[in-house]
Motif scaffolding. Structure first.
Motif, PDB file in Angstrom:
ATOM      1  N   TRP A  67       0.486  -0.942  -1.064  1.00 10.02           N
ATOM      2  CA  TRP A  67       0.131  -0.148   0.601  1.00 10.02           C
ATOM      3  C   TRP A  67       0.818   1.308   0.108  1.00 10.02           C
ATOM      4  O   TRP A  67       1.847   1.676   0.893  1.00 10.02           O
ATOM      5  N   ALA A 113       2.312   4.940  -0.052  1.00  9.48           N
ATOM      6  CA  ALA A 113       1.591   6.521   1.585  1.00  9.48           C
ATOM      7  C   ALA A 113       0.616   6.899   0.180  1.00  9.48           C
ATOM      8  O   ALA A 113       0.057   8.091   1.424  1.00  9.48           O
ATOM      9  N   THR A 115      -1.531   6.435  -2.135  1.00 11.27           N
ATOM     10  CA  THR A 115      -2.234   6.076  -3.203  1.00 11.27           C
ATOM     11  C   THR A 115      -3.027   7.308  -3.650  1.00 11.27           C
ATOM     12  O   THR A 115      -3.942   8.093  -3.351  1.00 11.27           O
ATOM     13  N   ASP A 173       7.216  -1.085  -0.876  1.00 10.64           N
ATOM     14  CA  ASP A 173       7.493   0.111  -1.784  1.00 10.64           C
ATOM     15  C   ASP A 173       6.574   0.902  -0.559  1.00 10.64           C
ATOM     16  O   ASP A 173       6.661   2.612  -0.934  1.00 10.64           O
ATOM     17  N   GLY A 174       5.246   0.008  -0.195  1.00 10.14           N
ATOM     18  CA  GLY A 174       4.271   1.460   0.978  1.00 10.14           C
ATOM     19  C   GLY A 174       4.804   0.740   2.097  1.00 10.14           C
ATOM     20  O   GLY A 174       5.861   0.755   2.903  1.00 10.14           O
ATOM     21  N   LEU A 175       3.321   0.910   3.432  1.00 12.03           N
ATOM     22  CA  LEU A 175       3.442   0.639   4.410  1.00 12.03           C
ATOM     23  C   LEU A 175       2.880  -0.697   5.477  1.00 12.03           C
ATOM     24  O   LEU A 175       2.659  -0.900   6.191  1.00 12.03           O
TER      25      LEU A 175
END
Lengths: 275, 275
Positions: free
Chosen positions: A208, A210, A212, A224-226
């Motif tokens: 996900w 940050a 989006t 690459d996300g949270l």
């Protein structure tokens, strides 16, 4: 560290540049052992030819993606939607896919009732289950993120997928797909994964971002996300799940624009490091 | 049919065209009895002047929106964030707002743990509660939609808000805000509203558009979307809630661009028909 022998890549991740034969040959060339096939590409390539290519490349097909969208209150539309799911089950059997990914469908704009849509879906799953048993394909109930509840799936939580499995009462036919993107935010995640237990027949990973920007087509590459993907993997594996870990990334802004060979190399790297 | 004496309009709904004095005078002119004040406009107008105008227009202030964002793992940043919430409680008391809307905050990109963010938020709420008791303002825990979990609020469900209230153990200080946009998709909605009971101290209404384009700023006008708002209102009122029904619409593409007088007239019409 995750063993690459458990890597599966969903065709959608490389959808924009490669047709079926390029995709299957690419997977083999990169040593990816398993794939999930997408229906629009399957339709282009044909079921029989696709099966031949899959066998020639010696690939495992975890699943066919996706069928469903059966929430409509309209009887004619519902009959057509059910026919399509039946056809998808036949296609899955024909290409040797163990699972069909089931996406429920959204809320009817005239009816405005997520409750009614859910009840109808459950009724229709009972019909779908009969054919699934006949052809030996499992139906994977895949909760999608609540942000697509209106348009794509009223099955919004793992808790509801578990409730539906309870009510359907056929653990051989119905299972659950856990997708990190769809469930990472859920406060009940650990409890509902544990409750799902052996029902988990597919595990999809992606991240996900940050920032989006889109409700459907802006998923991130692993790492690459949270999302704490390793934490979710541990929960899933604690149920006994030892199957493939399936990379499924819809990415209009980034990954769909890149060279597929580059994308696969990055997936393999991140698979070791971030899953 | 909902009685207009229960209508509250959030300042954010008319944020782009009107400053504080125009907003408060407009509410009075249209016979809207209650408002929720937004902090950026309050900062521009000043607390003392705003209080004078509220009293002059004889308006009820349900709440001050919003404060929180206390999830950070960084100690210095956390101290600053807590200071800001304390200041917001003082502001709320000064303008006669009964509630402060509390928005938890998102997931730290370095830490990537929604679990850790939640635990820290709960610790910090205990500190916030001490000051809230002193100044006589209630803290409304507002679950936001899971699609803003990463960036705005790790409080993603009513179930978690109820769990937090259980753990905080002070029903006089902590309550819950139910926002249709944030919770309509939740399969546990009816059960968790019933569980919340008297904890519900605010009820926000707005709609989910089928073609939602933005994760934060694309909310729909009452009746334009897919939420069964009357059904949720009945659930909330079954708990004994008889307070204001608060219209809160963030809309970059549509409502923020329109003439505020037109927006208010449409809200009043839809309030009778679609709530």
């Amino acid at each position: 560290m995750l063993d690459e022998s458990r890597l599966c890549i969903h065709q959608v991740t490389l959808l924009r540049r490669w047709g079926m034969s390029e995709f299957l040959a690419g997977m083999r060339r990169h040593g990816v052992p398993a794939v999930a096939i997408w229906r629009d590409r399957l339709r282009e390539a044909g079921v029989a030819d696709t099966r031949r290519m899959i066998d020639a490349e010696d690939l495992v097909v975890t699943s066919l993606c996706a069928a469903g969208l059966v929430t409509t209150p309209d009887r004619v539309a519902a009959a057509l939607a059910l026919d399509d799911v039946i056809r998808a089950l036949d296609e899955a059997a024909a290409i040797g896919a163990g699972n069909l990914m089931f996406v429920a469908g959204g809320v009817d704009p005239g009816e405005r009732s997520v409750y009614a849509a859910r009840e109808r879906t459950l009724d229709r799953l009972a019909v779908i289950g009969e054919h699934a048993r006949k052809v030996g394909v499992r139906v994977a109930l895949e909760p999608l993120h609540p942000m697509v509840c209106a348009t794509r799936s009223v099955l919004s939580t793992l808790a509801l997928a578990n409730d539906w499995c309870d009510r359907l009462g056929d653990e051989e036919t119905f299972g659950i797909a856990v997708d990190t993107y769809a469930v990472w935010w859920d406060p009940a995640l650990a409890a509902e994964i544990a409750r799902a237990g052996r029902r988990i027949i597919a595990f999809h990973v992606n991240d996900w971002l940050a920032d989006t920007r889109d409700l459907r087509l802006d998923r991130g590459m692993l790492g690459d996300g949270l999302i704490d993907i390793p934490a979710i993997r541990r929960m899933v594996e604690a149920t006994g799940y030892a199957g493939y870990v399936e990379v499924e990334i819809f990415s209009e802004r980034d990954w769909w624009r890149r060279d597929p060979d580059e994308v696969i190399a990055i997936i393999k790297d991140r698979f070791r490091r971030d899953v």
